[in-house]
Design an enzyme around this catalytic site. Structure first.
Site, mmCIF file in Angstrom:
data_model
loop_
_atom_site.group_PDB
_atom_site.id
_atom_site.type_symbol
_atom_site.label_atom_id
_atom_site.label_comp_id
_atom_site.label_asym_id
_atom_site.label_seq_id
_atom_site.Cartn_x
_atom_site.Cartn_y
_atom_site.Cartn_z
ATOM 1 N N ALA A 130 40.015 35.077 43.794
ATOM 2 C CA ALA A 130 40.205 36.678 43.761
ATOM 3 C C ALA A 130 41.329 36.776 43.182
ATOM 4 O O ALA A 130 42.419 36.042 42.880
ATOM 5 C CB ALA A 130 39.930 37.174 45.229
ATOM 6 N N GLY A 178 36.947 32.747 45.991
ATOM 7 C CA GLY A 178 35.624 33.617 45.948
ATOM 8 C C GLY A 178 34.793 33.090 44.570
ATOM 9 O O GLY A 178 33.623 33.412 44.366
ATOM 10 N N GLU A 224 32.568 30.576 45.714
ATOM 11 C CA GLU A 224 31.381 31.401 46.717
ATOM 12 C C GLU A 224 30.542 31.861 45.834
ATOM 13 O O GLU A 224 29.241 31.948 46.205
ATOM 14 C CB GLU A 224 32.256 32.310 47.640
ATOM 15 C CG GLU A 224 33.117 31.616 48.728
ATOM 16 C CD GLU A 224 33.998 32.643 49.444
ATOM 17 O OE1 GLU A 224 33.764 32.712 50.706
ATOM 18 O OE2 GLU A 224 34.523 33.403 48.940
ATOM 19 N N GLU A 258 41.781 29.286 50.895
ATOM 20 C CA GLU A 258 42.200 30.608 51.490
ATOM 21 C C GLU A 258 43.204 30.248 52.646
ATOM 22 O O GLU A 258 43.889 31.099 52.939
ATOM 23 C CB GLU A 258 40.714 31.662 51.917
ATOM 24 C CG GLU A 258 40.139 32.049 50.878
ATOM 25 C CD GLU A 258 39.230 31.304 50.257
ATOM 26 O OE1 GLU A 258 38.313 31.783 49.470
ATOM 27 O OE2 GLU A 258 39.141 30.042 50.366
#
Length: 258
Positions: free
Chosen positions: A64, A109, A112, A132
């Site tokens: 991210a 992300g 993911e 994370e």
């Protein structure tokens, strides 16, 4: 006009490229919004398969856009995750195959997002991970749920709790991804991989996507009944007749998606 996501429809292949190479293709809210538009465009197009990739040779998506997290409230963060999740879930809803083409980093992300796709390929030296916890956070875009379903709880916990990065071969061997491609011949091997998917009947692939996603959440006998319910009608489709006829006549099938 935004250029953080580029789209191109070439010979029935719809390329969606996250285009922030200076930021290792990090996922900002603008990127998510443009991805949503790109997925909608793919669904309406005549393309048969979507290839999702990152710009450059360093990263698919390195995670991210962390700069935006610095002052974000829990409420805003939760809303961001929900809205981004709706866009990622479009990959499940669209009855066409998505291939995540990873080269380099696929972290947080980015990983993911890739794991929402039906097929995930990565180069041998790729680095895949969910780091994370290093930020005092946890994966919120499916990492704590999708990854254990793919590789098991023990391996998923090891990956997330230790912040481990998996190389391509290890990711393949544990079931996280679908295939590994050579670093040097990546583009050629990717083209061959996509070409194999293009040969398959579009209607059957669409049914397969629904069966896999819905069936895994059902008791086995209910899932088997769903399989019969959804696969039997394929025999009467034009593609079904064409595929059977082509096999008997020993010729390549020409599927039309109907």
């Amino acid at each position: 006009m935004s250029n953080v996501v580029l789209v191109e429809n070439v010979n029935k292949v719809f390329y969606v490229t996250i285009n922030r190479p200076d930021k290792l293709n990090a996922l900002s809210w603008e990127v998510w919004q443009e991805l949503g538009k790109a997925f909608d465009e793919f669904e309406k197009s005549d393309a048969k398969v979507c290839v999702l990739r990152g710009s450059g040779k360093k990263a698919f998506v390195a995670g991210a856009d962390i700069d935006a997290y610095r002052t974000m409230s829990a409420k805003d963060f939760g809303e961001f995750i929900v809205e981004a999740g709706k866009i990622a879930n479009r990959i499940y809803e669209i009855p066409k195959p998505f291939i995540a083409a990873i080269y380099g980093y696929a972290l947080g992300g980015g990983l993911e997002l890739a794991l929402h796709c039906d097929l995930v390929v990565a180069n041998k030296s790729a680095k895949l991970g969910l780091p994370e916890a290093n930020l005092g956070l946890l994966p919120g875009g499916g990492g704590t749920q999708i990854v254990p379903r793919l590789i098991g709880v023990a391996k998923a916990n090891d990956m997330i709790m230790r912040g481990r990065w998996l190389r391509g071969e290890e990711a393949l061997n544990c079931g996280l991804i679908s295939s590994v491609l050579d670093d040097e011949n990546y583009e050629e091997e990717l083209a061959e991989y996509v070409a194999e998917v293009l040969k398959r009947a579009p209607l059957a692939i669409g049914v397969l996507k629904r069966l896999v996603r819905e069936g895994l959440d059902l008791p086995l006998f209910d899932a088997l009944n769903l399989e019969i319910e959804l696969t039997a009608p394929l025999i009467e489709t034009a593609d079904g007749r064409e595929g059977v006829g082509a096999f008997i006549e020993k010729r390549p099938a020409d599927f039309k998606g109907r």
